[in-house]
Structures are given as structure tokens and as C-alpha cells.
Write an enzyme that holds these catalytic residues in place. Structure first.
Site, mmCIF file in Angstrom:
data_model
loop_
_atom_site.group_PDB
_atom_site.id
_atom_site.type_symbol
_atom_site.label_atom_id
_atom_site.label_comp_id
_atom_site.label_asym_id
_atom_site.label_seq_id
_atom_site.Cartn_x
_atom_site.Cartn_y
_atom_site.Cartn_z
ATOM 1 C CD GLU A 29 -0.015 15.472 24.386
ATOM 2 O OE1 GLU A 29 0.346 15.351 25.418
ATOM 3 O OE2 GLU A 29 0.864 15.181 23.440
ATOM 4 C CG HIS A 84 2.641 14.329 18.799
ATOM 5 N ND1 HIS A 84 1.934 13.223 19.229
ATOM 6 C CD2 HIS A 84 2.963 14.936 19.972
ATOM 7 C CE1 HIS A 84 2.187 13.026 20.457
ATOM 8 N NE2 HIS A 84 2.547 14.047 20.908
ATOM 9 C CG HIS A 136 0.779 10.724 24.144
ATOM 10 N ND1 HIS A 136 1.733 10.401 24.887
ATOM 11 C CD2 HIS A 136 0.703 12.075 23.428
ATOM 12 C CE1 HIS A 136 2.365 11.681 24.862
ATOM 13 N NE2 HIS A 136 1.710 12.533 23.818
ATOM 14 C CE LYS A 189 12.447 12.817 29.110
ATOM 15 N NZ LYS A 189 11.166 13.575 29.263
ATOM 16 N NE ARG A 196 9.838 10.982 25.722
ATOM 17 C CZ ARG A 196 9.364 10.350 26.897
ATOM 18 N NH1 ARG A 196 9.382 9.368 27.372
ATOM 19 N NH2 ARG A 196 8.744 11.500 27.751
ATOM 20 C CD GLN A 204 6.164 13.161 22.572
ATOM 21 O OE1 GLN A 204 5.017 13.510 23.313
ATOM 22 N NE2 GLN A 204 7.231 13.434 23.200
ATOM 23 C CE LYS A 247 1.152 13.343 28.224
ATOM 24 N NZ LYS A 247 2.517 13.194 28.145
#
Length: 423
Positions: free
Chosen positions: A137, A276, A112, A301, A295, A110, A135
Site C-alpha cells: 500500500e 507500520h 501485510h 482487534k 496486527r 501491523q 496488500k
């Protein structure tokens, strides 16, 4: 009665299937020790603990003198608790979400989006991209932690293209040769060649890549049975991911992305567009308050291969460059600060040695959330009407510009993490 601005929280647990099971999970251990009434199911995954005011996991306030039930409601009614700068910059919202993750099987490949792309994706596909925020992180290891992060140096990818014929077949000879010929003196050329190779891989026709993956798994399994060294094909990791996600294109990304191993206390920062996937271990994580994830593999998903391949940062770098350093505080040698290059959050790791029995958590000009990983103490503050007992798994909300005094009761000192916003 004085206004209560420091109070304990009861936080949401997410039981995603990739989480560690029962008391093998750090999330479950923290939950069990902080609340004796919780019964940990030995066969249930305990994947994430959410500490914050995100609508999908708004923390419950554990102080019955406070009329609001959740942290989100309380902040909405008391926005000054954020600190003046934070309140103005983030429109009266807590800008971060703090988590503990216990990872047993790999999370999806994925990335962001940045703010611009997040706004666009949210407008076009709100069912998949639930908000318009970026996002970024950061993960800090609590136990030895493994993840894939960022593109490997080109020499490593080329080496795999030459030793893993199944990978080369998926990418095609033209794209593979273009990457092999790209010189380090032309970073844009390298990125362009890398983009072509990775996009070719991710857009492979399903039947073709499943056949190639099965051939690769069979070949490596035979080599393992014969006692051969399979490190040239990244064999151990390939077999592990294939056992978790058989027939998934994500298995091939191990040849493009760095494998990063963190020891407890080491961190990695994931900026916008950085590919990542967390693989295994326990960590604390802090992020901008968003749920936007693009993703493309190792997941049941929704996957969005086109968007992912378009948005990624195709800059190769060694795995060592992905480890984000903590700076020891000049003012307090017990504090180590992880201050990423984004305004939304920072994390402090606080290690109080057993020789200290009274410790002051100093005030910062931001609301903060404190998590106890080990040790016990009684907390007092002029902003809390009574003493607050703290033990492993306790979570405390501390309003801006409030300090908390800790009277330690554990013989081994304490380990705490504190998330805040240092503008």
C-alpha cells in the site's frame, strides 16, 4: 445509445473508532461537499472512504441508465473496461482499492503478508485472514501526516536502549548487548539481533510489560512536569500513544520504528512485511485489493504476535528513506506519478492551475478511479452519455482507453488524484 464507460460513483464510508470526528475529518468534508443530502454527525468518526469494488465496500454507480447497481457487478459484466493487460493479469478483477483515510488516533502496529504467506494464513485462519492476496500500500498526505514505518537505524535503537531502562528490562541484557555489539559490516547479524530484541519485546509477559510501561509513563510525566527535555525517551509520542491505548505493548514500538512525517503531496510506500502504524493526519491511500493485516498492538482487534515477529523485514534504515518520491510527467507537467515497485497500482496527483480552463484527462490502458480533492469542473467524454458535474468529493470511474475533458469552473484550479494500474 452508446455504451456508458465513464460514470460517477457513490462510495462506502467506514466509521472506525480511530477516525477523525465530524467535519474535522477529510472523509466527512469530501462526503458533505459531494452529496448535499448527507448529514454529517458531529460526534461520529469518519475514518475511511473506500473507492473500488471490494466486497466489503463495493461502490454504487450513480447513473440510472446503467442496469448494474455496483461497480463490482458492472466490471464482472464488462471486464474489457479494465484494459486487456490488466484484465488478463488480474483475472478480470480491479486489482486495487483506493481510499481516503482521516486518522485521529493511532492504527494498530501491523504488517501485510506477501502472496505466499497470505495464501498460507488464509488457508489456516480464514476468519482472521479473509483472502489469499498480498496488500502492498501507499499513502500520500493530504494534510501533515505522521506514521511509524520500518525499523530505525541501529544507532537510534541502541540510544533508546541506553536511555530507557524500562525498555531494556523488557528486552533483557543479553539481547540488548547483542544488538549493541552488532556491526554495520554484518547486515545479517544486525537483522538477527534486531529480530531477537523486537520478538523479546512483543512476547513480554503482560503483567511485566504493563508494570514497566506504567513506570516509564510515570517517569516521563514527572520529567515533563519539571520542564525537562524528554526527547531522549521519545516522551511526547509515548504519552500520546499511552493516552490512546493505556497498557498496550504497542507503546514500546516507538523505540524500534521510524517516526515518518509527511507534508501534503509526500508519500510512503509499504511493501510486504514492513512494520507500520499510521498515527495522525489525512491521506489518500492505494493498495492491492486485499484485507489481510497481521496486527500486534495498539488495537482491540485480533493480534498475532508470533506471525508478525516471524514475517517482518528486519532491515534498519533512516526515516528519510521511507519517503517515496513522485515523478513529474514528461508529457504533462500538471501530473505527478507515484509508481511503486508492485504491478497492482499506481497513483497520479494532478494539479491544474487556475490559468487553465480546459484540461484533458488523458486515456490510460487501465481502468482508473478519479477523486476530486479541491475545485470544480464539468466533465465530458464520448464514453459518458451526458455532462458530469464534478466538485470536491466527486469520484469518477473511467474505463481503460477513455479520456475525459474537464471544463474548469473554480477560480483556484483543481487538485485530483487518479488511481490506475500501469502494467
Amino acid at each position: 445509445m452508446a455504451e456508458i464507460r465513464v460514470f460517477p460513483l457513490s462510495c462506502t464510508v467506514q466509521n472506525y473508532t480511530w477516525g477523525k470526528v465530524g467535519l474535522a475529518s477529510e472523509v466527512a468534508k469530501l462526503l458533505a461537499s459531494s452529496d448535499p443530502l448527507v448529514h454529517i454527525q458531529p460526534d461520529q468518526p469518519y475514518a475511511e472512504l473506500w473507492m473500488g469494488a471490494h466486497p466489503r465496500g463495493d461502490a454504487i454507480i450513480r447513473d440510472n441508465r446503467i442496469p448494474q447497481k455496483t461497480l463490482g457487478q458492472w466490471i464482472a459484466d464488462n471486464p474489457a473496461c479494465l484494459g486487456a493487460k490488466v484484465k488478463d493479469t488480474f483475472q478480470g478483477h480491479l486489482p486495487f482499492l483506493f481510499k481516503v483515510l482521516s486518522v485521529n488516533t493511532a492504527l494498530s502496529i501491523q504488517a501485510h503478508p506477501n502472496k505466499e504467506l497470505a495464501a498460507k494464513l488464509h488457508a489456516q485462519f480464514p476468519e482472521h485472514y479473509p483472502d489469499a492476496n498480498h496488500k502492498p500500500e501507499m499513502a500520500i498526505a493530504l494534510t501533515p501526516f505522521e506514521g511509524l514505518c520500518g525499523f530505525r537505524p541501529v544507532a537510534e535503537i541502541v540510544s533508546f536502549l541506553q536511555s530507557v531502562p524500562e525498555l531494556r528490562a523488557l528486552i533483557g541484557e543479553v539481547a540488548a548487548e547483542q544488538l549493541e555489539r552488532s556491526g554495520s559490516d554484518d547486515p545479517r547479524g544486525v537483522s538477527a539481533a534486531l529480530r531477537v530484541c523486537f520478538t523479546r519485546l512483543m512476547k513480554s509477559e503482560k503483567k511485566f510489560f504493563v508494570d514497566q510501561l506504567n513506570m516509564l509513563v510515570k517517569r516521563i510525566s514527572q520529567e515533563v512536569a519539571e520542564g525537562k527535555d524528554t526527547s531522549g525517551s521519545n516522551g511526547d509520542l509515548l504519552l500520546r500513544l499511552h493516552s490512546q491505548y493505556p497498557g498496550d505493548i504497542g507503546c514500546f514500538t516507538i523505540y524500534f520504528l521510524n517516526l515518518v512525517r509527511l507534508e501534503p503531496g509526500e508519500a510512503m510506500f509499504l511493501g510486504a512485511n514492513e512494520p507500520h502504524a499510521y498515527l495522525h493526519g489525512d491521506c489518500v491511500e492505494c493498495m492491492a485489493c486485499s484485507d489481510n493485516t497481521v496486527r500486534a498492538g495498539l488495537t482491540p482487534k485480533f493480534i498475532d504476535v508470533l506471525t508478525l515477529c516471524e514475517m517482518l523485514n528486519y532491515t534498519p534504515a533512516p526515516s528519510s528513506s521511507k519517503i517515496f518520491p513522485a515523478a513529474q510527467s514528461q508529457l504533462d507537467p500538471n501530473v505527478y506519478l507515484y509508481d511503486p515497485p508492485v504491478p497492482d497500482f499506481a497513483i497520479m496527483r494532478i494539479e491544474i492551475p487556475s490559468s487553465i480552463k480546459l484540461y484533458l484527462l488523458s486515456a490510460v490502458d487501465s481502468a482508473s478511479i478519479l477523486l476530486v480533492i479541491q475545485g470544480a469542473a464539468v466533465g465530458t467524454s464520448t464514453a459518458a452519455a451526458s455532462e458530469i458535474p464534478l466538485c470536491q468529493g466527486s469520484v469518477l470511474f473511467i474505463s481503460a482507453n477513455e479520456s475525459v475533458s474537464l471544463q474548469l469552473s473554480s477560480p483556484d484550479g483543481m487538485l485530483l488524484f487518479r488511481a490506475c494500474c500501469l502494467l
